[in-house]
Scaffold this motif. Sequence first.
Motif, PDB file in Angstrom:
ATOM      1  N   PRO A 153       0.833  -1.211   0.000  1.00  0.00           N
ATOM      2  CA  PRO A 153       0.000   0.000   0.000  1.00  0.00           C
ATOM      3  C   PRO A 153       0.864   1.255   0.000  1.00  0.00           C
ATOM      4  O   PRO A 153       2.021   1.239   0.422  1.00  0.00           O
ATOM      5  N   ASP A 154       0.315   2.335  -0.499  1.00  0.00           N
ATOM      6  CA  ASP A 154       0.987   3.637  -0.458  1.00  0.00           C
ATOM      7  C   ASP A 154       0.617   4.368   0.821  1.00  0.00           C
ATOM      8  O   ASP A 154      -0.405   4.081   1.454  1.00  0.00           O
ATOM      9  N   ASP A 155       1.447   5.337   1.182  1.00  0.00           N
ATOM     10  CA  ASP A 155       1.167   6.170   2.351  1.00  0.00           C
ATOM     11  C   ASP A 155       0.228   7.299   1.924  1.00  0.00           C
ATOM     12  O   ASP A 155       0.676   8.344   1.437  1.00  0.00           O
ATOM     13  N   ILE A 162      -5.317  14.504   3.913  1.00  0.00           N
ATOM     14  CA  ILE A 162      -5.519  13.162   4.456  1.00  0.00           C
ATOM     15  C   ILE A 162      -4.562  12.959   5.626  1.00  0.00           C
ATOM     16  O   ILE A 162      -3.347  12.898   5.429  1.00  0.00           O
ATOM     17  N   GLY A 163      -5.099  12.887   6.810  1.00  0.00           N
ATOM     18  CA  GLY A 163      -4.293  12.630   7.991  1.00  0.00           C
ATOM     19  C   GLY A 163      -4.216  11.140   8.277  1.00  0.00           C
ATOM     20  O   GLY A 163      -4.780  10.313   7.553  1.00  0.00           O
ATOM     21  N   PRO A 164      -3.532  10.762   9.353  1.00  0.00           N
ATOM     22  CA  PRO A 164      -3.408   9.335   9.701  1.00  0.00           C
ATOM     23  C   PRO A 164      -4.752   8.658   9.913  1.00  0.00           C
ATOM     24  O   PRO A 164      -4.945   7.511   9.508  1.00  0.00           O
ATOM     25  N   VAL A 165      -5.710   9.362  10.549  1.00  0.00           N
ATOM     26  CA  VAL A 165      -7.017   8.762  10.811  1.00  0.00           C
ATOM     27  C   VAL A 165      -7.781   8.550   9.503  1.00  0.00           C
ATOM     28  O   VAL A 165      -8.358   7.479   9.267  1.00  0.00           O
ATOM     29  N   ALA A 166      -7.776   9.560   8.631  1.00  0.00           N
ATOM     30  CA  ALA A 166      -8.475   9.434   7.344  1.00  0.00           C
ATOM     31  C   ALA A 166      -7.827   8.350   6.487  1.00  0.00           C
ATOM     32  O   ALA A 166      -8.528   7.594   5.802  1.00  0.00           O
ATOM     33  N   ALA A 167      -6.497   8.258   6.514  1.00  0.00           N
ATOM     34  CA  ALA A 167      -5.797   7.229   5.744  1.00  0.00           C
ATOM     35  C   ALA A 167      -6.192   5.840   6.234  1.00  0.00           C
ATOM     36  O   ALA A 167      -6.416   4.921   5.437  1.00  0.00           O
ATOM     37  N   LYS A 168      -6.289   5.679   7.549  1.00  0.00           N
ATOM     38  CA  LYS A 168      -6.697   4.383   8.122  1.00  0.00           C
ATOM     39  C   LYS A 168      -8.123   4.029   7.697  1.00  0.00           C
ATOM     40  O   LYS A 168      -8.413   2.884   7.339  1.00  0.00           O
ATOM     41  N   ASP A 169      -9.024   5.036   7.722  1.00  0.00           N
ATOM     42  CA  ASP A 169     -10.413   4.789   7.312  1.00  0.00           C
ATOM     43  C   ASP A 169     -10.494   4.363   5.845  1.00  0.00           C
ATOM     44  O   ASP A 169     -11.247   3.454   5.481  1.00  0.00           O
ATOM     45  N   LEU A 170      -9.707   5.040   4.994  1.00  0.00           N
ATOM     46  CA  LEU A 170      -9.705   4.699   3.567  1.00  0.00           C
ATOM     47  C   LEU A 170      -9.152   3.292   3.340  1.00  0.00           C
ATOM     48  O   LEU A 170      -9.681   2.529   2.523  1.00  0.00           O
TER      49      LEU A 170
END
Length: 216
Positions: A153-155, A162-170
């Motif tokens: 996966p990409d960061d 896109i913060g860490p929380v939004a990235a985790k949700d996606l």
Amino acid sequence: MFAVIKTGGKQYRVAANDLLKIEKVEGNVGDIVEIGYVLAHGEGDNVTFGAPFVDGALVTAEVVEQGKNRTVIAFKKRRRQNSRRKIGHRQLLTTVRISEILLEGAKPTKTAAAKAPRKAAKTAAAPEATAETAPVATETVAAPLFKAPKGEPDDLAVIVGIGPVAAKDLNEQGITTFAQLAKLTDKDVAKIDANMPFSTDQINDWREQAKELAKK
């Protein structure tokens, strides 16, 4: 008779049968909720003010609908710093209909709407469940919105907004790479807007940034 109430940090002038939208309060459609923060009440020129609230005053309301407000976009940019930040917010709202304005400790006369009775757990002829025969409860987990592609996966947090929380949700919904985010269709964007706390404008902005990142 009217009353001035405070809820969600805002004040509203209400009367019986008024329909208004307030910040989210817990309750299902048809439930009666109580608002005890009554700042004033009156009828005509006869008005009583609280200090700050009126003792024994209460306003009840019926929950009509649970929903969301329109998306509000906050955009910040620093000149010559190559810094920008775009955040969207959708406030949860509850539509209520004012039922009663009660004074001097009076009790509500209206109750929640009647709900369909539950089916009997067992009939007289049914055998009693034992530890061996009782069904095991299983937790139903909703499937992700998209199928994650194979590979590393990409960061996604590299994308502005896109913060860490939004990235985790996606990631949990199957969006894991820049290429996948760049190829989202308008139908996919609408699906994300309906099922996740992100607005269409946010997702479109992320998609454009992902197109550039996917080329590298």
